[in-house]
Design an enzyme around this catalytic site. Structure first.
Site, PDB file in Angstrom:
ATOM      1  N   SER A   1       0.840  -1.202   0.000  1.00  8.08           N
ATOM      2  CA  SER A   1       0.000   0.000   0.000  1.00  8.08           C
ATOM      3  C   SER A   1       0.867   1.240   0.000  1.00  8.08           C
ATOM      4  O   SER A   1       1.982   1.250   0.540  1.00  8.08           O
ATOM      5  CB  SER A   1      -0.896   0.015   1.239  1.00  8.08           C
ATOM      6  OG  SER A   1      -1.535   1.269   1.403  1.00  8.08           O
TER       7      SER A   1
ATOM      8  N   TYR B   1      -2.654  -0.425  10.274  1.00 11.29           N
ATOM      9  CA  TYR B   1      -2.629  -0.901   8.884  1.00 11.29           C
ATOM     10  C   TYR B   1      -1.371  -0.414   8.175  1.00 11.29           C
ATOM     11  O   TYR B   1      -0.678  -1.190   7.517  1.00 11.29           O
ATOM     12  CB  TYR B   1      -3.877  -0.396   8.151  1.00 11.29           C
ATOM     13  CG  TYR B   1      -3.872  -0.670   6.661  1.00 11.29           C
ATOM     14  CD1 TYR B   1      -4.232  -1.923   6.162  1.00 11.29           C
ATOM     15  CD2 TYR B   1      -3.503   0.320   5.751  1.00 11.29           C
ATOM     16  CE1 TYR B   1      -4.228  -2.179   4.801  1.00 11.29           C
ATOM     17  CE2 TYR B   1      -3.496   0.078   4.391  1.00 11.29           C
ATOM     18  CZ  TYR B   1      -3.858  -1.173   3.919  1.00 11.29           C
ATOM     19  OH  TYR B   1      -3.853  -1.431   2.567  1.00 11.29           O
TER      20      TYR B   1
END
Length: 299
Positions: A191, A204
């Protein structure tokens, strides 16, 4: 005018704020694709395969929907057979399986919890029994739970995030590795948050940083075996993860802060996975490819 994807109003002019998505939220996480409005675009109808993955066997975690579905369809167009590993999104998985069969390739779907190490070995066992080989592993499954403060992140959430987003990558890699041959590939989906962080996704983002370092270290470890390991770092992509984690107001403007002023669609990442899985990238290992709508981040 903005690019004519289904979620853009054709009457919106460039000087106005781009339209994102209708407000929506799902209680089930990591989410379901079939109720999303609009549905994510998993396939580019103009994409024609050229046998780059002919008769290869690919395992894709989280392959039922979103980025995983797009990669699975592109792999099938390139001649690969696909194993879709997913949690409990049965309808999404069946839709993806049906499309792969329409493309003339075999598809095995396996449902279970990737947080459990033994499940990874079950996936590999089923794959070997069905196909007799494994050539590509795509670690793609992930969860995210936005919180306003680190004080709101419980130990349970922290463990769930890391067990899903990085532990499962370790487990699947360990289970698959004895069956990989020279020329095999591992692709980890990361990501953009690994590089720039996210104030509402602290755990995250931290797990995605681990994915990037895992990729680089594993690539160094396996280079002598001629097994390549790379990562993709998507920016904002319209997948079930978004409406199942963010509030409705955040969904409305999702992706509009990128230089392209829109979120990406899953099919826009699929060729990147094909590239890293195929011999086209034979001199690339330990690298990260950014597909993020133009945001410049450290590599």
């Amino acid at each position: 005018m903005y690019p004519q994807y289904p979620y853009y109003d054709k009457e919106v002019e460039c000087e106005e704020k781009p339209i994102s998505f209708p407000p929506q939220h799902q209680e089930q996480h990591p989410g379901l694709e079939y109720p999303m409005v609009p549905r994510p675009i998993a396939e580019n109808p103009n994409y024609t395969g050229s046998h780059k993955l002919h008769d290869k066997v690919a395992i894709i975690t989280g392959g039922d929907s979103g980025i995983g579905r797009a990669a699975a369809i592109a792999f099938a167009k390139e001649g690969a057979h696909v194993v879709i590993v997913y949690y409990n999104e049965h309808r999404d998985a069946e839709e993806t399986k049906e499309r792969i069969h329409q493309l003339g390739r075999s598809c095995l779907t396996i449902s279970g919890d990737l947080k459990e190490e033994r499940f990874s070995y079950h996936v590999v066992q089923q794959t070997m029994q069905t196909f007799g080989q494994i050539d590509i592993l795509v670690n793609n499954a992930a969860v995210q739970y936005p919180k306003k403060s680190i004080l709101d992140i419980s130990t349970e959430q922290l463990e769930t995030t890391f067990r899903t987003n990085i532990f499962s990558f370790f487990h699947m890699t360990k289970a698959v590795l004895p069956y990989l041959q020279r020329g095999s590939t591992i692709i980890n989906n990361g990501s953009v948050t690994a590089f720039r962080g996210h104030k509402k996704l602290i755990d995250y983002s931290a797990s995605q940083g681990a994915v990037i370092t895992f990729t680089r270290s594993l690539a160094m470890s396996l280079v002598d075996q001629e097994i390549r390991v790379n990562a993709v770092a998507p920016g904002p992509i319209w997948t079930p993860l978004i409406p199942s984690s963010f509030e409705e107001e955040d969904v409305k403007t999702f992706g509009t802060r990128t230089p392209m002023e829109r979120a990406g669609q899953p099919f826009e990442l699929a060729p990147t996975f094909v590239y890293l899985a195929s011999d086209d990238s034979s001199y690339i290992t330990g690298q990260v490819i950014h597909v993020n709508g133009g945001e410049i981040v450290g590599s």
